[in-house]
Design a protein around this motif. Structure first.
Motif, PDB file in Angstrom:
ATOM      1  N   LYS A 249       0.811  -1.216   0.000  1.00  0.00           N
ATOM      2  CA  LYS A 249       0.000   0.000   0.000  1.00  0.00           C
ATOM      3  C   LYS A 249       0.847   1.270   0.000  1.00  0.00           C
ATOM      4  CE  LYS A 249      -3.870  -2.135   2.512  1.00  0.00           C
ATOM      5  NZ  LYS A 249      -4.758  -2.037   3.712  1.00  0.00           N
ATOM      6  N   GLU A 250       2.134   1.124   0.225  1.00  0.00           N
ATOM      7  CA  GLU A 250       3.036   2.276   0.254  1.00  0.00           C
ATOM      8  C   GLU A 250       3.839   2.309  -1.047  1.00  0.00           C
ATOM      9  OE1 GLU A 250       2.847   4.249   2.894  1.00  0.00           O
ATOM     10  OE2 GLU A 250       1.400   2.905   3.836  1.00  0.00           O
ATOM     11  N   VAL A 251       3.877   3.451  -1.701  1.00  0.00           N
ATOM     12  CA  VAL A 251       4.551   3.591  -2.998  1.00  0.00           C
ATOM     13  C   VAL A 251       5.497   4.784  -2.946  1.00  0.00           C
ATOM     14  CG1 VAL A 251       4.243   4.090  -5.459  1.00  0.00           C
ATOM     15  CG2 VAL A 251       2.681   2.523  -4.292  1.00  0.00           C
ATOM     16  N   MET A 252       6.685   4.570  -3.482  1.00  0.00           N
ATOM     17  CA  MET A 252       7.652   5.651  -3.614  1.00  0.00           C
ATOM     18  C   MET A 252       7.875   5.918  -5.097  1.00  0.00           C
ATOM     19  SD  MET A 252      11.582   5.973  -2.195  1.00  0.00           S
ATOM     20  CE  MET A 252      12.176   4.633  -3.242  1.00  0.00           C
ATOM     21  N   ALA A 253       7.801   7.184  -5.489  1.00  0.00           N
ATOM     22  CA  ALA A 253       8.003   7.581  -6.885  1.00  0.00           C
ATOM     23  C   ALA A 253       9.097   8.641  -6.961  1.00  0.00           C
ATOM     24  CB  ALA A 253       6.703   8.120  -7.483  1.00  0.00           C
ATOM     25  N   ARG A 254      10.001   8.466  -7.925  1.00  0.00           N
ATOM     26  CA  ARG A 254      11.048   9.452  -8.184  1.00  0.00           C
ATOM     27  C   ARG A 254      10.886   9.965  -9.607  1.00  0.00           C
ATOM     28  NH1 ARG A 254      16.566   6.594  -6.736  1.00  0.00           N
ATOM     29  NH2 ARG A 254      15.451   4.799  -7.553  1.00  0.00           N
ATOM     30  N   VAL A 255      10.785  11.258  -9.747  1.00  0.00           N
ATOM     31  CA  VAL A 255      10.555  11.857 -11.067  1.00  0.00           C
ATOM     32  C   VAL A 255      11.651  12.874 -11.347  1.00  0.00           C
ATOM     33  CG1 VAL A 255       8.063  11.514 -10.944  1.00  0.00           C
ATOM     34  CG2 VAL A 255       9.048  13.644 -10.107  1.00  0.00           C
ATOM     35  N   ALA A 256      11.916  13.072 -12.618  1.00  0.00           N
ATOM     36  CA  ALA A 256      12.954  14.017 -13.032  1.00  0.00           C
ATOM     37  C   ALA A 256      12.505  15.443 -12.726  1.00  0.00           C
ATOM     38  CB  ALA A 256      13.231  13.848 -14.524  1.00  0.00           C
ATOM     39  N   PRO A 257      13.471  16.340 -12.495  1.00  0.00           N
ATOM     40  CA  PRO A 257      13.100  17.736 -12.208  1.00  0.00           C
ATOM     41  C   PRO A 257      12.506  18.420 -13.425  1.00  0.00           C
ATOM     42  CG  PRO A 257      15.479  17.519 -12.471  1.00  0.00           C
ATOM     43  CD  PRO A 257      14.931  16.127 -12.485  1.00  0.00           C
ATOM     44  N   LEU A 258      11.572  19.311 -13.194  1.00  0.00           N
ATOM     45  CA  LEU A 258      10.980  20.121 -14.256  1.00  0.00           C
ATOM     46  C   LEU A 258      11.494  21.552 -14.119  1.00  0.00           C
ATOM     47  CD1 LEU A 258       7.265  18.858 -14.190  1.00  0.00           C
ATOM     48  CD2 LEU A 258       9.111  18.130 -15.706  1.00  0.00           C
ATOM     49  N   GLU A 259      11.964  22.096 -15.219  1.00  0.00           N
ATOM     50  CA  GLU A 259      12.562  23.423 -15.169  1.00  0.00           C
ATOM     51  C   GLU A 259      11.523  24.469 -14.745  1.00  0.00           C
ATOM     52  OE1 GLU A 259      15.127  26.419 -18.086  1.00  0.00           O
ATOM     53  OE2 GLU A 259      14.446  24.462 -18.792  1.00  0.00           O
ATOM     54  N   GLY A 260      11.878  25.221 -13.714  1.00  0.00           N
ATOM     55  CA  GLY A 260      11.014  26.292 -13.243  1.00  0.00           C
ATOM     56  C   GLY A 260       9.883  25.851 -12.348  1.00  0.00           C
ATOM     57  N   VAL A 261       9.839  24.553 -12.006  1.00  0.00           N
ATOM     58  CA  VAL A 261       8.759  24.044 -11.152  1.00  0.00           C
ATOM     59  C   VAL A 261       9.364  23.526  -9.853  1.00  0.00           C
ATOM     60  CG1 VAL A 261       6.833  22.435 -10.965  1.00  0.00           C
ATOM     61  CG2 VAL A 261       7.457  23.372 -13.204  1.00  0.00           C
ATOM     62  N   LYS A 262       8.873  23.986  -8.732  1.00  0.00           N
ATOM     63  CA  LYS A 262       9.399  23.568  -7.439  1.00  0.00           C
ATOM     64  C   LYS A 262       8.959  22.146  -7.096  1.00  0.00           C
ATOM     65  CE  LYS A 262       9.576  28.227  -5.458  1.00  0.00           C
ATOM     66  NZ  LYS A 262       9.148  29.097  -4.326  1.00  0.00           N
ATOM     67  N   GLY A 263       9.740  21.510  -6.222  1.00  0.00           N
ATOM     68  CA  GLY A 263       9.442  20.144  -5.833  1.00  0.00           C
ATOM     69  C   GLY A 263       8.093  19.997  -5.180  1.00  0.00           C
ATOM     70  N   GLU A 264       7.699  20.992  -4.362  1.00  0.00           N
ATOM     71  CA  GLU A 264       6.394  20.917  -3.700  1.00  0.00           C
ATOM     72  C   GLU A 264       5.259  20.914  -4.708  1.00  0.00           C
ATOM     73  OE1 GLU A 264       8.762  22.995  -3.051  1.00  0.00           O
ATOM     74  OE2 GLU A 264       9.426  22.604  -0.993  1.00  0.00           O
ATOM     75  N   VAL A 265       5.406  21.708  -5.768  1.00  0.00           N
ATOM     76  CA  VAL A 265       4.361  21.765  -6.812  1.00  0.00           C
ATOM     77  C   VAL A 265       4.281  20.433  -7.543  1.00  0.00           C
ATOM     78  CG1 VAL A 265       3.628  22.929  -8.920  1.00  0.00           C
ATOM     79  CG2 VAL A 265       4.671  24.248  -7.052  1.00  0.00           C
ATOM     80  N   ILE A 266       5.449  19.849  -7.842  1.00  0.00           N
ATOM     81  CA  ILE A 266       5.465  18.549  -8.522  1.00  0.00           C
ATOM     82  C   ILE A 266       4.774  17.498  -7.653  1.00  0.00           C
ATOM     83  CG2 ILE A 266       6.969  16.690  -9.318  1.00  0.00           C
ATOM     84  CD1 ILE A 266       8.972  18.803 -10.180  1.00  0.00           C
ATOM     85  N   GLY A 267       5.084  17.510  -6.368  1.00  0.00           N
ATOM     86  CA  GLY A 267       4.461  16.555  -5.460  1.00  0.00           C
ATOM     87  C   GLY A 267       2.952  16.700  -5.423  1.00  0.00           C
ATOM     88  N   GLN A 268       2.453  17.929  -5.426  1.00  0.00           N
ATOM     89  CA  GLN A 268       1.010  18.164  -5.397  1.00  0.00           C
ATOM     90  C   GLN A 268       0.363  17.705  -6.695  1.00  0.00           C
ATOM     91  OE1 GLN A 268      -0.632  19.171  -2.611  1.00  0.00           O
ATOM     92  NE2 GLN A 268      -2.456  18.617  -3.811  1.00  0.00           N
ATOM     93  N   GLN A 269       1.058  17.921  -7.820  1.00  0.00           N
ATOM     94  CA  GLN A 269       0.517  17.478  -9.110  1.00  0.00           C
ATOM     95  C   GLN A 269       0.414  15.954  -9.153  1.00  0.00           C
ATOM     96  OE1 GLN A 269       3.170  19.177 -12.004  1.00  0.00           O
ATOM     97  NE2 GLN A 269       2.250  21.231 -11.885  1.00  0.00           N
TER      98      GLN A 269
END
Length: 315
Positions: A86-106
């Motif tokens: 039930k627990e999942v870890m995801a690692r995604v590449a950085p997006l230029e101009g987008v903060k990590g918190e925003v990526i996490g919320q998306q």
């Protein structure tokens, strides 16, 4: 027609040493050229990115999670279970101009919309590219230091000609393995780096076994030149080499086919490295030692005469 070896028969490995050496040199130059032109497909461990851990109310299907992330603008995301299904870890590449918190919320929104409304954010971290560059540099230094220590160790235990042969074989194995990853643009992450270091250790172990037998036969077998002694030694250790490499390859093939995406690169690196390492123990390490002029005199320890040994004992 292939013939079954009888007791006392010797395979003439060194008969083909020269063409095999040219083949190895060509492949090494080709691999270096491919790496220089195409580079590596660095994983998130080296490029940086955002790590998100989420919890589902029901066991999560990793393939479904990957598809959802891909459809929502996060292709190539690394997804795996941690702790439980039930627990999942995801690692995604950085997006230029987008903060990590925003990526996490998306990502959280996409998972809630398409999979499970009860998804909860457990943790979110951002790894910058500077950390990834430092990991790449330290990984390269680790391989170089390992080769230098091996050169020193084999020089002290055996002889410098054998030491150069072993280090050349290890460098050959590492470069060809890296060349395969560059050629096919396979993802290169920390698990692959660990596999490359494991290849160094495995190949060295195989080479040391061969060198031990070569040293023993130089002292024991009185007839024959260096090539004949090396052929005898390689023939005597052939069954051990094939059994060890074969059983290891069976395990790695199982990991490659059934281990999942997370260790696919690890298994691939070890498959290539062990296959190449078995070959290099014969046609790189041993052949180079012969080319450098290894002889019986180099393998026999020098007897040090003690002071006063030639004097008559006093009664």
């Amino acid at each position: 027609m292939f013939q079954i070896l009888k007791p006392g028969d010797t395979i003439r490995f060194m008969k083909y040493a020269k063409p095999a050496s040219f083949l190895s040199l060509f492949l090494v130059i080709l691999a270096i050229g491919i790496i220089a032109v195409k580079g590596f497909n660095w994983g998130l461990d080296f490029t940086g990115g955002t790590l998100i851990e989420v919890g589902f109310e029901q066991p999560a299907d990793l393939d479904q999670v990957r598809d959802v992330l891909t459809d929502n603008g996060f292709p190539g995301a690394i997804v795996q279970h941690f702790g439980s299904t039930k627990e999942v870890m995801a690692r995604v590449a950085p997006l230029e101009g987008v903060k990590g918190e925003v990526i996490g919320q998306q990502i959280l929104t996409a998972l809630k919309t398409n999979i499970d409304q009860g998804v909860e954010m457990r943790r979110i971290e951002f790894v910058g590219p500077n950390v990834g560059a430092e990991l790449a540099e330290n990984g390269g230094l680790a391989i170089i230091v390992a080769l230098a220590c091996i050169l020193l160790y084999v020089s002290m235990r055996f002889e410098w000609r054998l030491a150069l042969g072993s280090v050349a074989a290890l460098g050959h194995d590492v470069i060809l393995t890296l060349g395969v990853f560059s050629l096919f643009q396979l993802e290169f992450d920390l698990t692959v780096l660990a596999a490359v270091l494991a290849v160094v250790g495995y190949s060295l172990n195989d080479t040391i076994v061969v060198f031990d037998r070569i040293r023993e036969n130089f002292r024991r077998v009185r007839k024959g030149g260096p090539k004949e002694i090396v052929d005898i030694s390689l023939t005597q250790t052939l069954s051990r080499t094939l059994i060890t490499s074969g059983t290891t390859l069976f395990v790695l093939i199982a990991l490659f086919l059934k281990g999942g995406a997370m260790i696919h690169g690890f298994a691939t690196a070890l498959l290539v490295g062990i296959f190449v390492g078995t070959y290099s123990s014969v046609y790189v390490a041993s052949a180079l030692a012969v080319a450098l002029g290894i002889s019986r005199e180099h393998m026999i320890p020098v007897e040090i005469e003690k002071e006063g040994a030639d004097q008559e004992p006093v009664v």
